[in-house]
Write a protein that holds these residues in place. Sequence first.
Motif, PDB file in Angstrom:
ATOM      1  N   LEU A 260      -4.381  -3.045  -2.203  1.00 33.66           N
ATOM      2  CA  LEU A 260      -3.860  -1.483  -2.330  1.00 33.66           C
ATOM      3  C   LEU A 260      -2.600  -1.615  -3.530  1.00 33.66           C
ATOM      4  O   LEU A 260      -1.629  -0.844  -3.463  1.00 33.66           O
ATOM      5  N   GLU A 261      -2.736  -2.360  -4.503  1.00 33.42           N
ATOM      6  CA  GLU A 261      -1.594  -2.641  -5.295  1.00 33.42           C
ATOM      7  C   GLU A 261      -1.269  -1.311  -5.986  1.00 33.42           C
ATOM      8  O   GLU A 261      -0.087  -1.026  -6.171  1.00 33.42           O
ATOM      9  N   VAL A 263      -2.104   1.642  -5.062  1.00 34.58           N
ATOM     10  CA  VAL A 263      -1.554   2.673  -4.144  1.00 34.58           C
ATOM     11  C   VAL A 263      -0.042   2.385  -3.961  1.00 34.58           C
ATOM     12  O   VAL A 263       0.869   3.311  -3.671  1.00 34.58           O
ATOM     13  N   ILE A 264       0.332   1.110  -3.762  1.00 39.26           N
ATOM     14  CA  ILE A 264       1.639   0.815  -3.102  1.00 39.26           C
ATOM     15  C   ILE A 264       2.430   0.971  -4.280  1.00 39.26           C
ATOM     16  O   ILE A 264       3.717   1.374  -4.314  1.00 39.26           O
ATOM     17  N   LEU A 265       2.080   0.779  -5.654  1.00 44.37           N
ATOM     18  CA  LEU A 265       2.957   0.979  -6.969  1.00 44.37           C
ATOM     19  C   LEU A 265       3.300   2.293  -7.157  1.00 44.37           C
ATOM     20  O   LEU A 265       4.391   2.937  -7.139  1.00 44.37           O
ATOM     21  N   LYS A 266       2.424   3.515  -6.725  1.00 49.38           N
ATOM     22  CA  LYS A 266       2.587   4.730  -6.755  1.00 49.38           C
ATOM     23  C   LYS A 266       3.499   5.162  -5.837  1.00 49.38           C
ATOM     24  O   LYS A 266       4.329   6.063  -5.859  1.00 49.38           O
ATOM     25  N   LEU A 267       3.460   4.652  -4.679  1.00 47.58           N
ATOM     26  CA  LEU A 267       4.107   5.044  -3.566  1.00 47.58           C
ATOM     27  C   LEU A 267       5.612   4.865  -3.663  1.00 47.58           C
ATOM     28  O   LEU A 267       6.572   5.356  -3.399  1.00 47.58           O
ATOM     29  N   LYS A 268       5.871   3.436  -4.214  1.00 46.36           N
ATOM     30  CA  LYS A 268       7.140   2.934  -4.677  1.00 46.36           C
ATOM     31  C   LYS A 268       7.808   4.021  -5.613  1.00 46.36           C
ATOM     32  O   LYS A 268       8.924   4.249  -5.656  1.00 46.36           O
ATOM     33  N   ASP A 269       7.057   4.319  -6.514  1.00 45.72           N
ATOM     34  CA  ASP A 269       7.427   5.319  -7.463  1.00 45.72           C
ATOM     35  C   ASP A 269       8.041   6.702  -7.009  1.00 45.72           C
ATOM     36  O   ASP A 269       8.744   7.430  -7.079  1.00 45.72           O
ATOM     37  N   ALA A 270       7.345   7.064  -5.582  1.00 46.51           N
ATOM     38  CA  ALA A 270       7.581   8.105  -5.047  1.00 46.51           C
ATOM     39  C   ALA A 270       8.906   8.143  -4.074  1.00 46.51           C
ATOM     40  O   ALA A 270       9.112   9.007  -3.389  1.00 46.51           O
ATOM     41  N   GLY A 271       9.367   6.958  -4.074  1.00 42.56           N
ATOM     42  CA  GLY A 271      10.547   6.639  -3.347  1.00 42.56           C
ATOM     43  C   GLY A 271      10.317   5.681  -1.861  1.00 42.56           C
ATOM     44  O   GLY A 271      11.035   5.511  -1.110  1.00 42.56           O
ATOM     45  N   VAL A 272       8.896   5.369  -1.765  1.00 41.70           N
ATOM     46  CA  VAL A 272       8.740   4.543  -0.428  1.00 41.70           C
ATOM     47  C   VAL A 272       9.253   3.215  -0.550  1.00 41.70           C
ATOM     48  O   VAL A 272       9.030   2.597  -1.529  1.00 41.70           O
ATOM     49  N   VAL A 273       9.455   2.607   0.506  1.00 38.20           N
ATOM     50  CA  VAL A 273      10.338   1.262   0.418  1.00 38.20           C
ATOM     51  C   VAL A 273       9.217   0.546   1.373  1.00 38.20           C
ATOM     52  O   VAL A 273       8.576   0.883   2.478  1.00 38.20           O
ATOM     53  N   PHE A 274       8.883  -0.788   0.903  1.00 43.84           N
ATOM     54  CA  PHE A 274       7.889  -1.715   1.450  1.00 43.84           C
ATOM     55  C   PHE A 274       8.614  -3.014   1.970  1.00 43.84           C
ATOM     56  O   PHE A 274       9.379  -3.472   1.043  1.00 43.84           O
ATOM     57  N   ARG A 275       8.392  -3.447   3.304  1.00 46.93           N
ATOM     58  CA  ARG A 275       9.179  -4.753   3.540  1.00 46.93           C
ATOM     59  C   ARG A 275       8.171  -5.552   4.011  1.00 46.93           C
ATOM     60  O   ARG A 275       7.404  -5.266   5.295  1.00 46.93           O
ATOM     61  N   GLU A 276       7.437  -6.734   3.472  1.00 45.02           N
ATOM     62  CA  GLU A 276       6.732  -7.513   4.209  1.00 45.02           C
ATOM     63  C   GLU A 276       7.525  -8.518   5.483  1.00 45.02           C
ATOM     64  O   GLU A 276       8.501  -8.760   5.207  1.00 45.02           O
ATOM     65  N   THR A 277       6.790  -8.258   6.322  1.00 42.58           N
ATOM     66  CA  THR A 277       7.524  -9.031   7.652  1.00 42.58           C
ATOM     67  C   THR A 277       6.441  -9.643   8.316  1.00 42.58           C
ATOM     68  O   THR A 277       5.365  -9.854   8.104  1.00 42.58           O
ATOM     69  N   ARG A 278       6.854 -10.841   9.338  1.00 44.89           N
ATOM     70  CA  ARG A 278       6.045 -11.688   9.993  1.00 44.89           C
ATOM     71  C   ARG A 278       4.722 -10.926  10.709  1.00 44.89           C
ATOM     72  O   ARG A 278       3.782 -11.419  10.725  1.00 44.89           O
ATOM     73  N   GLU A 279       5.424  -9.669  11.250  1.00 43.97           N
ATOM     74  CA  GLU A 279       4.298  -8.918  12.236  1.00 43.97           C
ATOM     75  C   GLU A 279       3.513  -8.313  11.215  1.00 43.97           C
ATOM     76  O   GLU A 279       2.380  -7.816  11.572  1.00 43.97           O
ATOM     77  N   GLY A 280       3.876  -7.760   9.876  1.00 43.46           N
ATOM     78  CA  GLY A 280       3.064  -6.826   9.152  1.00 43.46           C
ATOM     79  C   GLY A 280       3.796  -6.200   8.088  1.00 43.46           C
ATOM     80  O   GLY A 280       4.952  -6.714   7.785  1.00 43.46           O
ATOM     81  N   LEU A 281       3.273  -5.366   7.509  1.00 46.50           N
ATOM     82  CA  LEU A 281       3.873  -4.488   6.302  1.00 46.50           C
ATOM     83  C   LEU A 281       4.778  -3.300   7.149  1.00 46.50           C
ATOM     84  O   LEU A 281       3.982  -2.237   7.564  1.00 46.50           O
ATOM     85  N   ARG A 282       6.153  -3.386   6.742  1.00 37.18           N
ATOM     86  CA  ARG A 282       7.001  -2.282   7.191  1.00 37.18           C
ATOM     87  C   ARG A 282       7.080  -1.193   5.999  1.00 37.18           C
ATOM     88  O   ARG A 282       7.187  -1.537   4.762  1.00 37.18           O
ATOM     89  N   VAL A 283       6.667  -0.100   6.463  1.00 32.75           N
ATOM     90  CA  VAL A 283       6.732   1.242   5.404  1.00 32.75           C
ATOM     91  C   VAL A 283       7.834   2.138   5.600  1.00 32.75           C
ATOM     92  O   VAL A 283       7.430   2.527   6.902  1.00 32.75           O
ATOM     93  N   ILE A 284       8.649   2.309   4.878  1.00 33.98           N
ATOM     94  CA  ILE A 284       9.704   3.409   5.064  1.00 33.98           C
ATOM     95  C   ILE A 284       9.629   4.382   4.145  1.00 33.98           C
ATOM     96  O   ILE A 284       9.926   4.322   2.872  1.00 33.98           O
ATOM     97  N   GLY A 285       9.661   5.727   4.632  1.00 32.19           N
ATOM     98  CA  GLY A 285       9.206   6.743   3.711  1.00 32.19           C
ATOM     99  C   GLY A 285      10.905   7.373   3.391  1.00 32.19           C
ATOM    100  O   GLY A 285      11.862   7.227   4.282  1.00 32.19           O
TER     101      GLY A 285
END
Length: 418
Positions: A260-261, A263-285
């Motif tokens: 999803l590279e 999609v993730i890049l475009k969402l980051k441009d939109a201001g979305v924050v991504f954090r890789e954690t041990r349990e999974g991918l945390r997505v903060i709008g």
Amino acid sequence: MDKLLIFGGRPLKGTVTIGGAKNAALPIMASTLLSSGIHHLKRIPRLRDVFTMAELLKRMGAEITIENDTYKINTKSIFNFEASYDLVRTMRASILVLGPLLARFGKAKVSLPGGCAIGERPVNLHIVGLEKMGAKIDLQEGYIFAKANRLRGTKVYFDIPTVTGTENIMMAASLAKGTTIIENAAKEPEVVDLANYLISMGAKINGAGTSIIEIEGVNELIPPKTYEVIPDRIEAGTFMVIAGASGGDILIKDCRTEFLEAVILKLKDAGVVFRETREGLRVIGPKKPNAVNIKTMPYPGFPTDMQAQFMAMMTIANGTSIIKETIFENRFMHVAELRRMGADISVEGNTATVRGVKQLKGAPVMATDLRASASLVIAGLIAEGKTIIDRIYHLDRGYEELDKKLISLGAKIERLKK
Ligand code: EPZ
């Protein structure tokens, strides 16, 4: 017909686990026709399209038992080589049985899929490729009548990197005599997952995931003990957009970020924050997303299957977003419905201009196709007030219990059974 009732305006928070990829499960299920044996496929999602593919295989003589998300498919006694219109018209991916039937049995009668809401979606590239491999193909009364003594390896060039076209030829070539080279092949992860399943059955395939795939035909394929399909990158992307659009905070489990590279890049441009954690991918709008331009392209470009969802988020963005759809000729069916909710969108050919508004307002709307229905769910989640989405059978084709997953994230949703 079921409807979805959504009371919007709440940020979605919590954890969600992604299911198996519909567009990997369907070709892999079709590929079981290539070998006489018992297949054990894991992480098969409970979706209408998957049930349709199972029905298609059963009508051909396959015996199928399901335990949780594992399908046991016995293809030892296939006696019917027809995919009839009544099933094919409900699921175009039925065309994926054509290559395997021809390769293993030398004959097939498969209904032409016909058009669908998002475009004409011809299968000419599938047919030309199989003819180049020596198949005799007649089109009569809406059916493809195909036969071949033994398919032979050859070079197949695709004018367009068709996903199911690449999959059909790759499956057919696995049992052909000699080597087949597919040029301008589709590179989607689902194509690679199918190749991996074929290889686990003994197929000789190199280059899956690139634009040149080489397949050296073998005489027989034997199912492996078991195989687990990849997680659904479009379901994962849809939840990323839900977090981004609702100002939410969602932990997505079983998400393969490498799929999803764009999609993730475009969402980051939109201001979305991504954090890789041990349990999974945390997505903060963000409180309010930034407007971002997108142009859909074949993989690894921005996927057309994420365009409608991303547009829903852009309706309330700061600024104006330009969305170009280059894959399908009619994939803006969600625009009219979003406008009913107060979105400011104008369409010129394959380009939509989305001017961000302060807030959407809930309204009765109608789903027209699978990803358009996901777009309307996102719009309903972020709108003020009540939204009722009609014809949500479209949604059930590609999302397993989406309403239940959203309720677990705090959404106020009710499925109205008709
Ligand atoms: C696959 O459809 C997916 N379906 C679609 O997902 C996805 O949108 C699409 O690929 C594009 O990524 C499955 O994998 C089951 P194409 P497919 O052949 O293979 C034209 C979803 O939402 N074309 O790659 O049918 C075609 O008209 C669904 O899950 C020809 O002209 O798509 C389109 O413009 C929707 N002749 C373009 O190529 C052909 O013979 C790409 O189509 C074949 C395709």
